[in-house]
Design a protein around this motif. Structure first.
Motif, PDB file in Angstrom:
ATOM      1  N   HIS A  96       0.833  -1.204   0.000  1.00 24.31           N
ATOM      2  CA  HIS A  96       0.000   0.000   0.000  1.00 24.31           C
ATOM      3  C   HIS A  96       0.867   1.253   0.000  1.00 24.31           C
ATOM      4  O   HIS A  96       0.535   2.255  -0.644  1.00 24.31           O
ATOM      5  N   THR A 137       0.459   4.190  -2.817  1.00 25.05           N
ATOM      6  CA  THR A 137       0.095   5.558  -2.445  1.00 25.05           C
ATOM      7  C   THR A 137       1.251   6.543  -2.657  1.00 25.05           C
ATOM      8  O   THR A 137       1.012   7.714  -2.961  1.00 25.05           O
ATOM      9  N   LEU A 161       0.948  10.042  -4.689  1.00 26.43           N
ATOM     10  CA  LEU A 161       1.350  11.338  -4.145  1.00 26.43           C
ATOM     11  C   LEU A 161       2.415  11.999  -5.008  1.00 26.43           C
ATOM     12  O   LEU A 161       2.332  13.210  -5.287  1.00 26.43           O
ATOM     13  N   LYS A 185      -0.163  14.345   3.410  1.00 22.14           N
ATOM     14  CA  LYS A 185      -0.396  12.972   3.852  1.00 22.14           C
ATOM     15  C   LYS A 185      -1.287  12.901   5.087  1.00 22.14           C
ATOM     16  O   LYS A 185      -1.851  11.843   5.378  1.00 22.14           O
ATOM     17  N   LYS A 242      -4.129  12.650   7.370  1.00 21.88           N
ATOM     18  CA  LYS A 242      -5.496  12.160   7.173  1.00 21.88           C
ATOM     19  C   LYS A 242      -5.807  11.909   5.690  1.00 21.88           C
ATOM     20  O   LYS A 242      -6.943  12.089   5.229  1.00 21.88           O
ATOM     21  N   ASP A 243      -4.756  11.507   4.956  1.00 21.91           N
ATOM     22  CA  ASP A 243      -4.905  11.172   3.529  1.00 21.91           C
ATOM     23  C   ASP A 243      -5.535  12.305   2.721  1.00 21.91           C
ATOM     24  O   ASP A 243      -6.374  12.082   1.835  1.00 21.91           O
ATOM     25  N   TYR A 299      -4.269  14.112   0.434  1.00 12.86           N
ATOM     26  CA  TYR A 299      -3.952  14.027  -1.003  1.00 12.86           C
ATOM     27  C   TYR A 299      -4.845  13.017  -1.709  1.00 12.86           C
ATOM     28  O   TYR A 299      -5.207  13.191  -2.881  1.00 12.86           O
ATOM     29  N   MET A 300      -5.251  11.919  -1.001  1.00 11.32           N
ATOM     30  CA  MET A 300      -6.142  10.937  -1.597  1.00 11.32           C
ATOM     31  C   MET A 300      -7.546  11.510  -1.757  1.00 11.32           C
ATOM     32  O   MET A 300      -8.227  11.248  -2.756  1.00 11.32           O
ATOM     33  N   THR A 301      -7.969  12.314  -0.778  1.00  9.09           N
ATOM     34  CA  THR A 301      -9.266  12.981  -0.882  1.00  9.09           C
ATOM     35  C   THR A 301      -9.276  13.899  -2.096  1.00  9.09           C
ATOM     36  O   THR A 301     -10.263  13.962  -2.842  1.00  9.09           O
TER      37      THR A 301
END
Length: 211
Positions: free
Chosen positions: A69, A73, A77, A97, A99-100, A102-104
């Motif tokens: 993972h 990820t 990023l 990074k 609370k994630d 960048y993924m949101t």
């Protein structure tokens, strides 16, 4: 594939592997009292979900999925920062990074483009393969040691070898799934890098997080 279906498969698949792996032990000691072949499909499914639910809550698969993972990820990023087009220091990277965030941002950009949403279906489908191979590897190693210590029963020697090779194959397939996951992610990330509208959405979101 719907999220509910994905969650169901993440529980059902490892549960079924555990059920099949433990079946020879129960059959040998309990005989006809535990005959999975005579069970109704509903009962088999229930047992699989029950065992898979316990396994899922223990989160043992992280032994394998955590490092893979990280690779997946990290690639996302790095590509998002490339699309952002501004220099990002270590502290800012931590903020992305946290609370994630960048993924949101990644998902919000994808929601702005239908073609990226469709590509996301392939990513989610491969995600099942990714988690299932990790589950299979962990559970196979577990049963390998179980049957290794039950040397007083001759047929268990064969099962020991079966689970040893099952663990190796599962691990190899997991590595393949990680490579494919990164490639599928890149098919979503590359348009974000090259499309001004999508990269514009990304820049706005990143600016809100970093400044």
């Amino acid at each position: 594939m719907e999220q509910k279906t994905l969650k169901y498969l993440r529980i059902f698949i490892p549960g079924m592997i555990i059920l099949l792996g433990s079946y020879p032990i129960f059959q040998f000691h309990l005989g006809e009292a535990f005959d999975i072949k005579g069970l109704n499909v509903t009962y088999v499914s229930f047992l699989s979900i029950l065992l898979g639910g316990v396994y899922y809550q223990l989160n043992i698969q992280r032994l394998i999925t955590k490092p893979s993972h990280f690779l997946i990820t990290k690639n996302i990023l790095d590509k998002l920062i490339l699309a952002y087009g501004k220099s990002v220091d270590k502290e800012q990277r931590k903020n992305l990074k946290y609370k994630d965030a960048y993924m949101t941002t990644f998902y919000s950009v994808i929601d702005n483009d239908e073609s990226l949403k469709r590509k996301g279906e392939n990513v989610r489908f491969n995600g099942i393969f990714w988690t299932s191979t990790a589950d299979s590897a962990v559970i196979s190693v577990f049963f390998y040691y179980i049957y290794k210590n039950l040397t007083d029963i001759p047929q268990y020697v064969v099962l020991q070898q079966v689970f040893f090779f099952a663990a190796l194959i599962s691990l190899a397939l997991h590595i393949i799934s990680v490579i494919k996951h990164i490639n599928l992610s890149n098919k979503q990330l590359n348009p974000i890098i090259n499309d001004k509208k999508l990269s514009g959405v990304l820049k706005t979101k990143f600016d809100e997080i970093l400044y």
